[in-house]
Design a protein around this motif. Structure first.
Motif, PDB file in Angstrom:
ATOM      1  N   GLY A   9      -3.630   8.210   5.234  1.00  0.00           N
ATOM      2  CA  GLY A   9      -3.226   8.489   3.783  1.00  0.00           C
ATOM      3  C   GLY A   9      -3.192   9.895   3.413  1.00  0.00           C
ATOM      4  N   THR A  10      -2.757  10.677   1.842  1.00  0.00           N
ATOM      5  CA  THR A  10      -2.977  11.985   2.065  1.00  0.00           C
ATOM      6  C   THR A  10      -2.447  12.059   0.720  1.00  0.00           C
ATOM      7  OG1 THR A  10      -2.851  13.713   1.611  1.00  0.00           O
ATOM      8  CG2 THR A  10      -0.582  12.335   2.301  1.00  0.00           C
ATOM      9  N   VAL A  11      -3.301  12.702  -0.545  1.00  0.00           N
ATOM     10  CA  VAL A  11      -2.611  12.590  -1.806  1.00  0.00           C
ATOM     11  C   VAL A  11      -2.836  14.428  -2.053  1.00  0.00           C
ATOM     12  CG1 VAL A  11      -3.911  12.806  -4.225  1.00  0.00           C
ATOM     13  CG2 VAL A  11      -4.611  11.292  -2.749  1.00  0.00           C
ATOM     14  N   ILE A  12      -1.540  14.716  -3.112  1.00  0.00           N
ATOM     15  CA  ILE A  12      -0.911  16.009  -2.990  1.00  0.00           C
ATOM     16  C   ILE A  12      -0.891  16.446  -4.313  1.00  0.00           C
ATOM     17  CG2 ILE A  12       0.473  18.141  -2.208  1.00  0.00           C
ATOM     18  CD1 ILE A  12       1.359  16.058   0.211  1.00  0.00           C
ATOM     19  N   GLY A  13      -1.666  17.327  -4.697  1.00  0.00           N
ATOM     20  CA  GLY A  13      -1.641  18.083  -6.865  1.00  0.00           C
ATOM     21  C   GLY A  13      -0.379  18.785  -7.291  1.00  0.00           C
ATOM     22  N   ILE A  14       0.273  19.192  -7.525  1.00  0.00           N
ATOM     23  CA  ILE A  14       0.886  20.732  -7.738  1.00  0.00           C
ATOM     24  C   ILE A  14       0.133  21.514  -9.117  1.00  0.00           C
ATOM     25  CG2 ILE A  14       3.820  21.490  -8.190  1.00  0.00           C
ATOM     26  CD1 ILE A  14       3.647  19.764  -5.331  1.00  0.00           C
ATOM     27  N   ALA A  15      -0.052  22.447  -8.493  1.00  0.00           N
ATOM     28  CA  ALA A  15      -1.278  23.556  -9.105  1.00  0.00           C
ATOM     29  C   ALA A  15      -0.146  24.594  -9.381  1.00  0.00           C
ATOM     30  CB  ALA A  15      -2.113  24.085  -8.267  1.00  0.00           C
ATOM     31  N   SER A  16      -0.548  25.764  -9.695  1.00  0.00           N
ATOM     32  CA  SER A  16       0.540  27.207 -10.066  1.00  0.00           C
ATOM     33  C   SER A  16       0.459  28.073  -9.637  1.00  0.00           C
ATOM     34  CB  SER A  16       1.022  26.479 -11.121  1.00  0.00           C
ATOM     35  OG  SER A  16       1.738  28.416 -11.567  1.00  0.00           O
ATOM     36  N   ILE A  17       0.556  28.956  -9.256  1.00  0.00           N
ATOM     37  CA  ILE A  17       0.118  30.465  -9.092  1.00  0.00           C
ATOM     38  C   ILE A  17      -0.664  31.133 -10.148  1.00  0.00           C
ATOM     39  CG2 ILE A  17       1.965  31.537 -10.059  1.00  0.00           C
ATOM     40  CD1 ILE A  17      -1.033  32.192  -7.253  1.00  0.00           C
ATOM     41  N   ALA A  18      -0.445  30.212 -11.495  1.00  0.00           N
ATOM     42  CA  ALA A  18      -0.564  30.076 -13.384  1.00  0.00           C
ATOM     43  C   ALA A  18      -2.086  29.842 -12.783  1.00  0.00           C
ATOM     44  CB  ALA A  18      -0.351  29.735 -13.650  1.00  0.00           C
ATOM     45  N   GLY A  19      -2.610  28.900 -12.278  1.00  0.00           N
ATOM     46  CA  GLY A  19      -4.356  28.298 -12.000  1.00  0.00           C
ATOM     47  C   GLY A  19      -4.192  29.327 -11.069  1.00  0.00           C
ATOM     48  N   ILE A  20      -4.224  30.348 -10.267  1.00  0.00           N
ATOM     49  CA  ILE A  20      -5.177  30.747 -10.069  1.00  0.00           C
ATOM     50  C   ILE A  20      -5.209  31.973 -10.235  1.00  0.00           C
ATOM     51  CG2 ILE A  20      -4.972  31.782  -7.398  1.00  0.00           C
ATOM     52  CD1 ILE A  20      -3.240  29.644  -6.208  1.00  0.00           C
TER      53      ILE A  20
ATOM     54  N   GLY B  89       0.642  -1.014  -0.174  1.00  0.00           N
ATOM     55  CA  GLY B  89       0.262  -0.059   0.133  1.00  0.00           C
ATOM     56  C   GLY B  89       1.271   1.227   0.013  1.00  0.00           C
ATOM     57  N   VAL B  90      -0.336   2.243  -0.506  1.00  0.00           N
ATOM     58  CA  VAL B  90       0.917   3.934  -0.014  1.00  0.00           C
ATOM     59  C   VAL B  90       0.187   4.574   0.840  1.00  0.00           C
ATOM     60  CG1 VAL B  90      -0.423   4.405  -2.283  1.00  0.00           C
ATOM     61  CG2 VAL B  90       1.779   5.619  -1.063  1.00  0.00           C
ATOM     62  N   ASP B  91       0.698   5.341   1.177  1.00  0.00           N
ATOM     63  CA  ASP B  91       0.749   6.284   2.684  1.00  0.00           C
ATOM     64  C   ASP B  91       0.159   7.864   2.025  1.00  0.00           C
ATOM     65  OD1 ASP B  91      -0.032   4.903   5.018  1.00  0.00           O
ATOM     66  OD2 ASP B  91       2.107   4.626   4.263  1.00  0.00           O
ATOM     67  N   ILE B  92       1.643   8.103   0.920  1.00  0.00           N
ATOM     68  CA  ILE B  92       1.563   9.375   0.444  1.00  0.00           C
ATOM     69  C   ILE B  92       1.519   9.350  -1.105  1.00  0.00           C
ATOM     70  CG2 ILE B  92       3.121  11.561   0.013  1.00  0.00           C
ATOM     71  CD1 ILE B  92       3.652  10.629   3.087  1.00  0.00           C
ATOM     72  N   ILE B  93       0.630  10.175  -2.039  1.00  0.00           N
ATOM     73  CA  ILE B  93       1.500  10.529  -3.192  1.00  0.00           C
ATOM     74  C   ILE B  93       0.966  11.837  -3.623  1.00  0.00           C
ATOM     75  CG2 ILE B  93      -0.456  10.296  -5.199  1.00  0.00           C
ATOM     76  CD1 ILE B  93      -1.731   7.886  -4.063  1.00  0.00           C
ATOM     77  N   VAL B  94       2.601  12.222  -4.267  1.00  0.00           N
ATOM     78  CA  VAL B  94       2.636  13.482  -4.936  1.00  0.00           C
ATOM     79  C   VAL B  94       2.874  13.360  -6.764  1.00  0.00           C
ATOM     80  CG1 VAL B  94       4.123  15.398  -4.783  1.00  0.00           C
ATOM     81  CG2 VAL B  94       4.142  13.367  -3.115  1.00  0.00           C
ATOM     82  N   HIS B  95       1.309  13.924  -6.832  1.00  0.00           N
ATOM     83  CA  HIS B  95       1.545  14.091  -7.993  1.00  0.00           C
ATOM     84  C   HIS B  95       2.294  15.616  -8.601  1.00  0.00           C
ATOM     85  CE1 HIS B  95      -1.608  10.949  -9.224  1.00  0.00           C
ATOM     86  NE2 HIS B  95      -2.178  11.316  -8.566  1.00  0.00           N
ATOM     87  N   ASN B  96       3.716  14.562  -8.962  1.00  0.00           N
ATOM     88  CA  ASN B  96       4.676  16.677  -8.805  1.00  0.00           C
ATOM     89  C   ASN B  96       4.146  16.739 -10.625  1.00  0.00           C
ATOM     90  OD1 ASN B  96       7.149  18.623  -8.656  1.00  0.00           O
ATOM     91  ND2 ASN B  96       7.187  16.626  -9.804  1.00  0.00           N
TER      92      ASN B  96
ATOM     93  N   VAL C  87      -3.550  21.088  -1.875  1.00  0.00           N
ATOM     94  CA  VAL C  87      -2.511  21.485  -2.958  1.00  0.00           C
ATOM     95  C   VAL C  87      -1.509  22.171  -2.959  1.00  0.00           C
ATOM     96  CG1 VAL C  87      -3.447  23.058  -5.146  1.00  0.00           C
ATOM     97  CG2 VAL C  87      -5.130  21.038  -4.817  1.00  0.00           C
ATOM     98  N   ILE C  88      -0.498  22.085  -3.675  1.00  0.00           N
ATOM     99  CA  ILE C  88       0.382  23.433  -2.918  1.00  0.00           C
ATOM    100  C   ILE C  88       0.657  24.321  -5.148  1.00  0.00           C
ATOM    101  CG2 ILE C  88       3.158  23.952  -2.936  1.00  0.00           C
ATOM    102  CD1 ILE C  88       1.335  21.892  -0.693  1.00  0.00           C
TER     103      ILE C  88
END
Length: 452
Positions: free
Chosen positions: A337-348, A285-292, A384-385
């Protein structure tokens, strides 16, 4: 990439020019290098009127103690403080906002360089009265403005705490008060908004991810490499994923960190199954997923090719959504667990020539916030970061004028480092951050114009 202007601003001639011409003065930021989270004393205070006055203050004291942070509620003249924490949950009217001025005005000159300010409020939507909702929402304007005032590499952030989540402040306060949050300012963190109001105890604050398994996509270089190194530093077993052309770099990094690696293209039809099989076989299993993983294919919309539009969107949000759903449906994302998506200031805030990229990154925000609600009953968090201008190899391709504007147009007058994003990811991945879900955290030095 080095910031030559920053170095110039700190030599004798540069200091003279910066002072007399009113030029940006980027400080050298204090970043975490091990040991105690906060090297100095933190002053705490709370509102003294209102129905909830001081209700969170005792939880703040307990949280700081648990994370080894020296705190006091008594101000001493002439003493420098590394952090200031104010419990504003008791402010229930516009008139009561003067409590902010009464606490901060006398002590701001005592805030040390690279100091930290944290204001704690209650969720405005949970306020018992309209007056209280007004007062609590006002904390955002106060904190963001203060972040732009204090200078010297100092930061100011706001934490809203949902009812029942008051005892879960420790991990978030530890991050926001420490050098780990060097490039995070003017942000609003919400605790307990998805109904998760309890956290697992963190046995060792220097290794909060011990026993956890983390998957990082786009892992071989830049932000992904920093994510791998920081998660491993905090005790996680890391799995890196990247495309075949970067396989050698990926393998070397994974072996250095004692982790594993997957070589593949996340947009391929079999990517979700391939990743799931690796995780099931090697870790269960996995605890942390970082979609970088992410790319840019910049063009103004009038010149945009369909394939460049689709590829950017697919890598940033389409593939991550499919991979995450497959892992969750297969029961491979562990509870907690946690899922982290990487966005951007451009998306805001948007960006000229990046309609594809900005759409994709805004899509990441929409996806993660929806996911956070959907998986809360499984004890899984999603956040989201949104990085701002980061000092990666990619900035070398940016024209000098735009590059300098990107660096200087924030409260720190400089670009961030990959480790700044990685530290935020490590904080969100901690078991102590289990009530932080559905958040969008800007790691951007607090942009001076547009989105914060």
């Amino acid at each position: 990439m080095s910031d030559r202007y920053q170095d110039l601003a700190h030599n004798p001639v540069g200091k003279f020019l910066v002072k007399n011409l009113g030029l940006p003065n980027p400080p050298y930021l204090d970043r975490y290098s091990g040991g105690a989270l906060v090297k100095g004393s933190v002053l705490t205070g709370s509102a003294t009127s209102g129905a909830k006055a001081g209700s969170v203050a005792k939880e703040v004291t307990a949280a700081l103690k648990a994370y080894g942070i020296d705190a006091t509620g008594v101000r001493a003249d002439g003493k420098k403080y590394k952090g200031l924490v104010f419990d504003a949950t008791g402010i229930d009217s516009a008139a009561g906002l003067v409590a902010l001025q009464e606490f901060f005005t006398p002590v701001l000159r005592q805030l040390a360089g690279s100091g930290r300010v944290v204001v704690i409020g209650s969720l405005p939507e949970e306020a018992a009265t309209e007056s209280a909702a007004i007062a609590q929402r006002a904390l955002e304007g106060f904190t963001r403005s203060l972040g732009k005032e204090i200078g010297g590499g100092s930061t100011a952030n706001l934490v809203y705490v949902a009812a029942g989540a008051e005892k879960t402040l420790g991990s978030t306060l530890g991050f926001l008060l420490s050098p780990k949050s060097a490039y995070v300012s003017g942000q609003v963190v919400r605790l307990g908004t998805t109904g998760i109001t309890k956290v697992a105890p963190v046995k060792d604050v220097t290794k909060p991810l011990a026993g956890k398994v983390a998957l990082v996509t786009g892992a071989s270089r830049g932000l992904g490499e920093a994510d791998m190194r920081t998660l491993a530093r905090d005790g996680a077993t890391v799995i890196g994923l990247d495309v075949p052309p970067l396989a050698d770099d990926l393998k070397a990094l994974a072996e250095e960190l004692g982790g594993g690696y997957i070589v593949g293209d996340i947009t391929s039809a079999d990517a979700p199954a391939q990743i799931a099989e690796y995780i099931k076989t090697h870790h269960g299993g996995v605890d942390i997923i970082v979609h970088n993983a992410g790319i840019t294919r910049d063009k103004r919309l009038r010149n945009m090719k369909p394939e460049n539009w689709q590829l950017v969107v697919e890598i940033s949000v389409g593939a991550p959504q499919r991979i995450t759903d497959h892992l969750i449906e297969a029961g491979l994302v562990n509870r907690g667990g946690t899922v982290i998506g990487i966005a951007s200031i451009a998306g805001i805030a948007g960006n000229n020539g990046q309609t594809n990229y900005a759409s994709a990154k805004a899509g990441v925000i929409g996806w993660i916030q929806s996911l956070a609600k959907r998986v809360a009953d499984q004890g899984i968090t999603a956040n989201v970061i949104a990085p701002g201008f980061m000092e990666t190899e990619m900035v070398k391709t940016i024209p000098l004028g735009i590059r300098e504007a990107g660096r200087r147009m924030n409260s720190m007058s400089q670009g961030g480092l990959p480790v700044d994003v990685a530290e935020a990811i490590a904080w969100l991945s901690s078991p102590g951050s289990a009530t932080v879900s559905g958040n969008v955290i800007g790691v951007n030095g607090q942009m001076l114009l547009g989105a914060s």
